[in-house]
Design an enzyme around this catalytic site. Sequence first.
Site, PDB file in Angstrom:
ATOM      1  N   ALA A 194       0.774  -1.246   0.000  1.00 19.57           N
ATOM      2  CA  ALA A 194       0.000   0.000   0.000  1.00 19.57           C
ATOM      3  C   ALA A 194       0.806   1.297   0.000  1.00 19.57           C
ATOM      4  O   ALA A 194       0.300   2.324  -0.425  1.00 19.57           O
ATOM      5  CB  ALA A 194      -0.957  -0.004   1.177  1.00 19.57           C
ATOM      6  N   ASP A 221       4.241  -9.166   6.415  1.00 18.44           N
ATOM      7  CA  ASP A 221       4.623  -9.858   5.188  1.00 18.44           C
ATOM      8  C   ASP A 221       3.348 -10.483   4.595  1.00 18.44           C
ATOM      9  O   ASP A 221       2.488 -10.934   5.350  1.00 18.44           O
ATOM     10  CB  ASP A 221       5.638 -10.948   5.559  1.00 18.44           C
ATOM     11  CG  ASP A 221       6.230 -11.576   4.329  1.00 18.44           C
ATOM     12  OD1 ASP A 221       7.337 -11.160   3.957  1.00 18.44           O
ATOM     13  OD2 ASP A 221       5.577 -12.472   3.736  1.00 18.44           O
ATOM     14  N   ASP A 229      -0.765  -4.196  -5.713  1.00 17.42           N
ATOM     15  CA  ASP A 229      -0.044  -3.265  -6.595  1.00 17.42           C
ATOM     16  C   ASP A 229       1.427  -3.645  -6.420  1.00 17.42           C
ATOM     17  O   ASP A 229       2.134  -3.079  -5.599  1.00 17.42           O
ATOM     18  CB  ASP A 229      -0.337  -1.832  -6.141  1.00 17.42           C
ATOM     19  CG  ASP A 229       0.194  -0.798  -7.100  1.00 17.42           C
ATOM     20  OD1 ASP A 229       0.244  -1.075  -8.307  1.00 17.42           O
ATOM     21  OD2 ASP A 229       0.561   0.304  -6.640  1.00 17.42           O
ATOM     22  N   CYS A 273       3.598  -1.245 -12.534  1.00 15.14           N
ATOM     23  CA  CYS A 273       3.888  -0.084 -13.404  1.00 15.14           C
ATOM     24  C   CYS A 273       4.968  -0.520 -14.381  1.00 15.14           C
ATOM     25  O   CYS A 273       5.978   0.145 -14.553  1.00 15.14           O
ATOM     26  CB  CYS A 273       4.275   1.135 -12.582  1.00 15.14           C
ATOM     27  SG  CYS A 273       5.617   0.849 -11.462  1.00 15.14           S
TER      28      CYS A 273
HETATM   29  N1  SAM Z   1       0.149   0.908  -3.966  1.00 11.89           N
HETATM   30  C1  SAM Z   1       1.077   1.992  -3.708  1.00 11.89           C
HETATM   31  C2  SAM Z   1       0.423   3.303  -4.066  1.00 11.89           C
HETATM   32  O1  SAM Z   1      -0.504   3.322  -4.894  1.00 11.89           O
HETATM   33  O2  SAM Z   1       0.814   4.329  -3.491  1.00 11.89           O
HETATM   34  C3  SAM Z   1       2.393   1.763  -4.415  1.00 11.89           C
HETATM   35  C4  SAM Z   1       2.980   0.433  -4.119  1.00 11.89           C
HETATM   36  S1  SAM Z   1       4.548   0.116  -4.800  1.00 11.89           S
HETATM   37  C5  SAM Z   1       4.197  -0.107  -6.464  1.00 11.89           C
HETATM   38  C6  SAM Z   1       4.883  -1.495  -4.243  1.00 11.89           C
HETATM   39  C7  SAM Z   1       4.995  -1.669  -2.763  1.00 11.89           C
HETATM   40  O3  SAM Z   1       5.307  -3.044  -2.495  1.00 11.89           O
HETATM   41  C8  SAM Z   1       6.099  -0.860  -2.118  1.00 11.89           C
HETATM   42  O4  SAM Z   1       5.581  -0.088  -1.077  1.00 11.89           O
HETATM   43  C9  SAM Z   1       7.069  -1.904  -1.568  1.00 11.89           C
HETATM   44  O5  SAM Z   1       7.644  -1.537  -0.347  1.00 11.89           O
HETATM   45  C10 SAM Z   1       6.191  -3.118  -1.400  1.00 11.89           C
HETATM   46  N2  SAM Z   1       6.943  -4.402  -1.428  1.00 11.89           N
HETATM   47  C11 SAM Z   1       8.253  -4.604  -1.739  1.00 11.89           C
HETATM   48  N3  SAM Z   1       8.577  -5.901  -1.606  1.00 11.89           N
HETATM   49  C12 SAM Z   1       7.471  -6.545  -1.209  1.00 11.89           C
HETATM   50  C13 SAM Z   1       7.163  -7.889  -0.874  1.00 11.89           C
HETATM   51  N4  SAM Z   1       8.079  -8.848  -0.968  1.00 11.89           N
HETATM   52  N5  SAM Z   1       5.921  -8.163  -0.461  1.00 11.89           N
HETATM   53  C14 SAM Z   1       4.973  -7.211  -0.400  1.00 11.89           C
HETATM   54  N6  SAM Z   1       5.196  -5.920  -0.700  1.00 11.89           N
HETATM   55  C15 SAM Z   1       6.426  -5.589  -1.101  1.00 11.89           C
END
Ligand code: SAM
Length: 458
Positions: free
Chosen positions: A112, A162, A179, A232
């Site tokens: 998020a 997690d 996302d 993205c």
């Molecule tokens: N949804 C957000 C928004 O609209 O503002 C952007 C999210 S960004 C594309 C992806 C997110 O996934 C980041 O905040 C990142 O820290 C998190 N992330 C990284 N590794 C991850 C993992 N193994 N499991 C879950 N989330 C993870």
Amino acid sequence: MLQLPSDFVQQMISLLGEEEYNNFLQAIQEERITSIRTNPHKISTSCSGLEQVPWSRNGYYLSERPIFTMDPLFHAGCYYAQEASSMFVEQAIQQHWDKLESSEPLFLDLCAAPGGKSTLLATLLNGKGWLVCNEVMKSRIGVLDENITKWGVPNVTVTNNDPKEFGQLNGLFDLILIDAPCSGEGMFRKDDKAIEDWSLDNVKLCSERQKRIVADVFPALKEGGLLIYSTCTYNVEEDEKNVQWIADQLGANILEIQTAEEWNITSSGIGYHFFPHKTKGEGFYLAILQKTAEEEMVRIKTPKQMPMATKVISESCKNWLTSTDNIFLMEKDKVVVYPSDWTDTALFLKQNLHVIHNGLTIGTVKGKDIVPDTTLALSWLLNTEGFSLYNCSWEEAIQFLKKENLTLNGVEKGFVLFCFKGAPLGFGKNIGNRCNNLYPSEWHIRMESALDKYSEIL
Ligand code: SAM
């Protein structure tokens, strides 16, 4: 001229063809597009001079990027600076809303931070149902919590877990948005680091990680529930192939989303692409699926309650809220409010997850006082009639947001709600010769260089 990795160039040429690739290349060298989404729960705003993002009810393009930090309405959560393509989540959900089992559903935004899509989900829920916003990275939780609080969402839990820690909550959620962290090809216009970090190996790594994330959280989705998967990035490894894998291996149907021709969104048959040479926004991909796999739902065991607030406390705070069907609980010295229908679920989440923020914190008991919380000042449920208001000039609003103490002439002693153009910013306590500023230290404006740069956005 932008230097792109040759493997990426090859990949895009085979995806788009040579001619279209040239248009793509030109587009990613142009100025990035700025857009905002307004908050319908805050002041009524006239955006009549702004061009609307066609797939979003409250989305607007700006002709240039202002210094948002210098606009008090930005801090008041009156709008969120969100990239336009991401607002397409709204179409995916609204077009399939009738598939949700409940009219007051439970949503999970799994990845998020910083919270753009969470604020959109909250707007779509419109104060009904419940929203869980999760971020696994500890360092990104603060910004997520801040954005959710400023948006004013009362029906929310913010967690730091997690994805696999959600797996135990079988069949709990009506909708999960993933996302996913990705190789970021769609960010090349904005972010040189995304170009530097890109490689075929990294694409593979991202694709594997995305599958792991989806598989870990999938049990938490209700049978018949909706899954939104977005990235993205443009490549099929992270997009189409993963979505097909979810459908085939985990058990889900891929759903269609109707798009108007003039939006120029590209349907690949498995999801929707936003290419910057065609659509007015950054690179983005989204698919929505409905879970077909069987799932028993976890039983929400009524957890040991947090202590109820005393009658004296709940009576003295009642007038602070516009809603009436609330339960007032104590979390140490904090008074936290939950809507009665969602208290058990919210407390159950607290028992099972690492919860950072739950429900609506309205104040802290300090001696005989209940000190009203900034979360309340920014909340959709605030009853402004419960407080004396102080309408700030722009200069005063900036002073307040810098956490300076102001002197208020002719204002009664006691708690004061600071507002700018009618939008609450936070509280102060007027003690006569000065008003102590109760704005959270971790949020205060530190930028000194642009103090004369107010551009009025709304
Ligand atoms: N949804 C957000 C928004 O609209 O503002 C952007 C999210 S960004 C594309 C992806 C997110 O996934 C980041 O905040 C990142 O820290 C998190 N992330 C990284 N590794 C991850 C993992 N193994 N499991 C879950 N989330 C993870």
